[in-house]
Motif scaffolding. Structure first.
Motif, PDB file in Angstrom:
ATOM      1  N   ASP A 103       0.900  -1.222   0.053  1.00 30.12           N
ATOM      2  CA  ASP A 103      -0.036  -0.107   0.109  1.00 30.12           C
ATOM      3  C   ASP A 103       0.891   1.267  -0.010  1.00 30.12           C
ATOM      4  O   ASP A 103       2.009   1.101   0.165  1.00 30.12           O
ATOM      5  CB  ASP A 103      -0.626  -0.033   1.200  1.00 30.12           C
ATOM      6  CG  ASP A 103      -1.985  -1.277   1.148  1.00 30.12           C
ATOM      7  OD1 ASP A 103      -2.295  -1.668   0.098  1.00 30.12           O
ATOM      8  OD2 ASP A 103      -1.626  -2.050   2.281  1.00 30.12           O
ATOM      9  N   CYS A 104       0.223   2.343  -0.465  1.00 30.27           N
ATOM     10  CA  CYS A 104       0.982   3.505  -0.554  1.00 30.27           C
ATOM     11  C   CYS A 104       0.753   4.634   0.486  1.00 30.27           C
ATOM     12  O   CYS A 104      -0.245   4.765   0.945  1.00 30.27           O
ATOM     13  CB  CYS A 104       0.603   4.407  -1.861  1.00 30.27           C
ATOM     14  SG  CYS A 104       0.961   3.336  -3.194  1.00 30.27           S
ATOM     15  N   ILE A 105       1.955   5.285   1.005  1.00 26.68           N
ATOM     16  CA  ILE A 105       1.861   6.492   1.778  1.00 26.68           C
ATOM     17  C   ILE A 105       2.766   7.453   1.144  1.00 26.68           C
ATOM     18  O   ILE A 105       3.837   7.058   1.084  1.00 26.68           O
ATOM     19  CB  ILE A 105       2.355   5.986   3.377  1.00 26.68           C
ATOM     20  CG1 ILE A 105       1.290   4.962   3.979  1.00 26.68           C
ATOM     21  CG2 ILE A 105       2.346   7.619   4.190  1.00 26.68           C
ATOM     22  CD1 ILE A 105       1.736   4.488   5.162  1.00 26.68           C
ATOM     23  N   PHE A 106       2.079   8.457   0.732  1.00 24.08           N
ATOM     24  CA  PHE A 106       3.034   9.654   0.107  1.00 24.08           C
ATOM     25  C   PHE A 106       3.261  10.703   0.912  1.00 24.08           C
ATOM     26  O   PHE A 106       2.142  11.174   1.753  1.00 24.08           O
ATOM     27  CB  PHE A 106       2.709   9.907  -1.232  1.00 24.08           C
ATOM     28  CG  PHE A 106       2.559   9.156  -2.122  1.00 24.08           C
ATOM     29  CD1 PHE A 106       3.492   8.921  -3.060  1.00 24.08           C
ATOM     30  CD2 PHE A 106       1.164   8.442  -2.834  1.00 24.08           C
ATOM     31  CE1 PHE A 106       3.776   8.069  -4.225  1.00 24.08           C
ATOM     32  CE2 PHE A 106       1.378   7.785  -3.957  1.00 24.08           C
ATOM     33  CZ  PHE A 106       2.509   7.377  -4.371  1.00 24.08           C
ATOM     34  N   LEU A 107       4.153  11.315   1.344  1.00 23.63           N
ATOM     35  CA  LEU A 107       4.665  12.719   1.853  1.00 23.63           C
ATOM     36  C   LEU A 107       4.897  13.409   0.819  1.00 23.63           C
ATOM     37  O   LEU A 107       5.895  13.415   0.081  1.00 23.63           O
ATOM     38  CB  LEU A 107       5.665  12.393   2.969  1.00 23.63           C
ATOM     39  CG  LEU A 107       5.793  11.317   3.827  1.00 23.63           C
ATOM     40  CD1 LEU A 107       7.185  11.148   4.767  1.00 23.63           C
ATOM     41  CD2 LEU A 107       4.480  11.466   4.639  1.00 23.63           C
ATOM     42  N   ARG A 146       0.332  15.827   3.359  1.00 26.80           N
ATOM     43  CA  ARG A 146       1.014  17.125   2.769  1.00 26.80           C
ATOM     44  C   ARG A 146       1.546  17.936   3.724  1.00 26.80           C
ATOM     45  O   ARG A 146       1.111  18.021   4.742  1.00 26.80           O
ATOM     46  CB  ARG A 146      -0.136  18.018   1.945  1.00 26.80           C
ATOM     47  CG  ARG A 146      -0.714  17.147   0.714  1.00 26.80           C
ATOM     48  CD  ARG A 146      -1.487  18.000  -0.177  1.00 26.80           C
ATOM     49  NE  ARG A 146      -0.546  18.949  -0.883  1.00 26.80           N
ATOM     50  CZ  ARG A 146       0.029  18.415  -2.087  1.00 26.80           C
ATOM     51  NH1 ARG A 146      -0.478  17.517  -2.788  1.00 26.80           N
ATOM     52  NH2 ARG A 146       0.584  19.455  -2.792  1.00 26.80           N
ATOM     53  N   GLY A 147       2.914  18.434   3.471  1.00 28.22           N
ATOM     54  CA  GLY A 147       3.458  19.351   4.400  1.00 28.22           C
ATOM     55  C   GLY A 147       4.666  20.079   3.750  1.00 28.22           C
ATOM     56  O   GLY A 147       4.797  20.243   2.510  1.00 28.22           O
ATOM     57  N   THR A 148       5.682  20.119   4.462  1.00 30.58           N
ATOM     58  CA  THR A 148       7.153  20.713   3.935  1.00 30.58           C
ATOM     59  C   THR A 148       8.303  19.935   4.120  1.00 30.58           C
ATOM     60  O   THR A 148       8.474  19.473   5.373  1.00 30.58           O
ATOM     61  CB  THR A 148       7.421  22.039   4.717  1.00 30.58           C
ATOM     62  OG1 THR A 148       6.251  22.976   4.367  1.00 30.58           O
ATOM     63  CG2 THR A 148       8.603  22.817   4.027  1.00 30.58           C
ATOM     64  N   CYS A 149       8.930  19.528   3.120  1.00 31.37           N
ATOM     65  CA  CYS A 149      10.089  18.591   3.380  1.00 31.37           C
ATOM     66  C   CYS A 149      11.167  19.255   4.038  1.00 31.37           C
ATOM     67  O   CYS A 149      11.264  20.710   4.321  1.00 31.37           O
ATOM     68  CB  CYS A 149      10.226  18.113   1.982  1.00 31.37           C
ATOM     69  SG  CYS A 149      11.404  19.114   0.990  1.00 31.37           S
ATOM     70  N   ALA A 150      12.265  18.299   4.372  1.00 33.55           N
ATOM     71  CA  ALA A 150      13.359  18.817   5.113  1.00 33.55           C
ATOM     72  C   ALA A 150      14.223  19.667   4.176  1.00 33.55           C
ATOM     73  O   ALA A 150      14.807  20.773   4.831  1.00 33.55           O
ATOM     74  CB  ALA A 150      14.134  17.670   5.706  1.00 33.55           C
ATOM     75  N   ASP A 151      14.178  19.556   2.979  1.00 34.14           N
ATOM     76  CA  ASP A 151      14.964  20.460   2.356  1.00 34.14           C
ATOM     77  C   ASP A 151      14.358  22.054   2.323  1.00 34.14           C
ATOM     78  O   ASP A 151      15.006  23.041   1.990  1.00 34.14           O
ATOM     79  CB  ASP A 151      15.330  20.110   0.686  1.00 34.14           C
ATOM     80  CG  ASP A 151      15.998  18.866   0.749  1.00 34.14           C
ATOM     81  OD1 ASP A 151      16.750  18.581   1.590  1.00 34.14           O
ATOM     82  OD2 ASP A 151      16.000  18.325  -0.296  1.00 34.14           O
ATOM     83  N   CYS A 152      13.258  22.225   2.222  1.00 38.40           N
ATOM     84  CA  CYS A 152      12.206  23.424   2.485  1.00 38.40           C
ATOM     85  C   CYS A 152      11.975  23.976   3.633  1.00 38.40           C
ATOM     86  O   CYS A 152      11.767  25.039   3.692  1.00 38.40           O
ATOM     87  CB  CYS A 152      11.005  23.337   1.494  1.00 38.40           C
ATOM     88  SG  CYS A 152      11.254  22.736  -0.240  1.00 38.40           S
ATOM     89  N   ASN A 153      12.310  23.297   4.722  1.00 44.13           N
ATOM     90  CA  ASN A 153      11.953  23.885   5.904  1.00 44.13           C
ATOM     91  C   ASN A 153      12.829  24.924   6.352  1.00 44.13           C
ATOM     92  O   ASN A 153      13.946  25.040   5.863  1.00 44.13           O
ATOM     93  CB  ASN A 153      12.348  22.740   7.195  1.00 44.13           C
ATOM     94  CG  ASN A 153      11.085  21.919   7.410  1.00 44.13           C
ATOM     95  OD1 ASN A 153       9.834  22.518   7.137  1.00 44.13           O
ATOM     96  ND2 ASN A 153      11.427  20.723   7.687  1.00 44.13           N
TER      97      ASN A 153
END
Length: 153
Positions: A103-107, A146-153
């Protein structure tokens, strides 16, 4: 038990070979057009629409490729586990482990659009259990966070 499982992550030529094998094992043909669409999809870090991929494949082939043709191929890729559909973006990602069904979990990053696929059998198992308790069968969870990835934090 962590609820996570481990599988071999493919990239580059290894990913293309794994996808080719998975498609043929599913009883489908690995045509030049399917290979071109998969190559265009596999080179992207962010989910791509059929229109984006049609542009890439058109440039590669030197002639216009219709998005409808790409949609049909993407539908085949999703059915045969070569690609994943990110529902909220109406876009697709190459599956880096096409031989493994789960099954899929996408961030998904709201800033850069990057999508990361993770596995957590505890979470998806709980969702399947809840669906069964409510009379649903053949459930395959697709979870998008949905959120903000580590690179964009």
């Amino acid at each position: 038990m962590s609820g996570h499982h481990v599988h071999h992550e493919h990239s580059g030529d290894s990913l293309v070979k794994a996808a080719h094998t998975a498609l043929v094992d599913a009883g489908e043909q690995w045509t030049d057009m399917r290979a071109d669409v998969f190559a265009a999809l596999a080179e992207r870090e962010c989910p791509a629409s059929a229109y984006d991929l049609a542009e890439s494949v058109s440039a590669l082939r030197g002639k216009r490729v219709a998005p409808n043709s790409v949609y049909r191929i993407l539908d085949l890729f999703v059915r045969t586990n070569l690609a994943r559909r990110v529902e909220s973006a109406n876009a697709y990602l190459a599956n880096s482990h096409p031989g493994c069904r789960h099954d899929c979990i996408f961030l998904i990053c709201d800033s850069c659009g990057k999508a990361v696929h993770i596995d957590d059998d505890r979470l998806t198992g709980a969702l399947i259990g809840a669906a069964r308790e409510n009379g649903f069968a053949d459930v395959r969870p697709v979870v998008e966070l949905r959120g903000t990835c580590a690179d964009c934090n």
